[in-house]
Scaffold this active site. Structure first.
Site: not given
Ligand code: NAX
Length: 328
Positions: A187, A159
């Site tokens: 956030h 952000d």
């Molecule tokens: P993806 O869905 O591409 O990847 C998430 C991965 O996490 C998957 O491979 C899944 O198998 C794995 N996973 C799920 N549960 C798990 C666990 N208990 N232990 C280990 N791995 C696990 O998501 P992606 O686009 O990479 O985003 C990840 C996260 O970042 C999301 O929650 C998203 O909302 C968040 N974000 C946060 C941002 C921020 O500024 N704080 C911005 C970007 C993003 O939206």
């Protein structure tokens, strides 16, 4: 030769993971002279894809990368971790209520916090990226009572960077000459990007821009809703920019903010600026020698006060909800 730093990344097979791991391995997390060992945590369904990414990491022959381990067991993945990037989370799916979302994420961040408590290195630093990031960080922190609470942080650097990008676009001042932007609060869409203390090439940003309508109706909503705009345009959520911000967050935490500047990090509140103690809320922070301090003494005008309070109120409600669910 330096001892390698153990970096644990959860959600390693996801899209942020893919944008993040290669840059960690090439020195963008900690520095070009710091060797790293990667510890990848995935759920069982993600292990195979994580192995594929690990193969590619090997194929890059990064001189700083001294090993890659992959596991679906948090107790293994956080063993000896010096830095933990908690990226994997349960996304909100259609029809999901906030309570369901918080509970599903409690099922992820509570055991991960416990594993950090039991197995991480004494100097562990935790960055939560997975949403709802601030409250997920609170859940992990509560499950790790032996880890100093200030080591749990959540990411608002994306952000912050988005705010720099928009200010630069509006004014033509390069981002390298924009200082002291602040993201306050959660956030989420309630976050408040504050330019009243920011500087554009040495001049006060709010005065230089002198356009309260742009501020209220363009800048703030554009920054706060940028994630949705990226999804709309790209057909997928921010990944490379999120990874880049995660690298910035940890790099700044470890290596320090520049003189005359600060950054934004969501950190446990000490009550500063009326933010209830313990909430993991975004503040202006300076860092040095591996620790951070909330910038003190800023004057908060009426325009800012209302917006900070609204975002903090959302965090208060999230905290109450996870408390009611027994997650903290
Ligand atoms: P993806 O869905 O591409 O990847 C998430 C991965 O996490 C998957 O491979 C899944 O198998 C794995 N996973 C799920 N549960 C798990 C666990 N208990 N232990 C280990 N791995 C696990 O998501 P992606 O686009 O990479 O985003 C990840 C996260 O970042 C999301 O929650 C998203 O909302 C968040 N974000 C946060 C941002 C921020 O500024 N704080 C911005 C970007 C993003 O939206």
């Amino acid at each position: 030769t330096r001892t390698p730093v153990n970096v644990t990344v959860t959600g390693a097979a996801g899209q942020i993971g893919y944008a993040l791991l290669f840059r960690i391995a090439s020195g963008h997390l900690l520095g070009a002279d710091v060797p790293v060992k990667l510890r990848l945590l995935e759920i069982p369904q993600g292990l195979k894809a994580a192995e594929g990414t690990a193969m590619e990491l090997v194929d890059c022959a990064f001189p700083l990368l001294q090993g890659i381990d992959i596991s679906d067991d948090p107790n293994v993945a956080f063993d000896g971790a010096n830095v933990a990037l908690l990226v994997g989370a349960r996304p909100r799916t259609k029809g999901m209520e906030r309570g369901d979302l918080l509970e599903a994420n409690g099922g992820i961040f509570k055991p991960q916090g416990a594993a950090i408590n039991a197995h991480a290195a004494d100097d562990i630093k935790v960055l939560v990226v997975g949403n709802p990031a601030n409250t997920n960080a609170l859940i992990a922190q509560a499950a790790a009572p032996d880890v100093p609470r200030e080591r749990f942080t959540a990411m608002t650097r994306l952000d912050h960077n988005r705010a720099l990008g928009q200010l630069s676009k509006k004014t033509g001042v390069p981002v390298s000459e924009i200082k002291k932007v602040t993201i306050w609060g959660n956030h989420s869409a309630t976050q408040y990007p504050d330019i009243f203390h920011a500087e554009l090439a040495g001049k006060n940003a709010a005065e230089a821009v002198n356009d309260e309508k742009w501020l209220a109706e363009d800048f703030i909503p554009t920054v706060a809703k940028r994630g949705a705009a990226i999804i709309e345009a790209r057909g997928a959520s921010s990944a490379a920019s999120a990874a880049s911000a995660a690298l910035n967050h940890v790099n700044t935490w470890v290596n320090g903010t520049a003189e005359g500047d600060w950054t934004s990090m969501a950190v446990p509140s000490d009550g500063s600026y009326g933010v209830p103690e313990g909430l993991i809320s975004s503040f202006p922070v300076t860092t040095s020698n591996g620790s951070y301090e909330i910038v003190q003494g800023l004057e908060i005008n009426e325009f800012s006060r209302t917006r900070i309070d609204a975002s903090v109120q959302e965090l208060v409600e999230e905290r109450e909800a996870v408390r009611a669910l027994g997650l903290i």
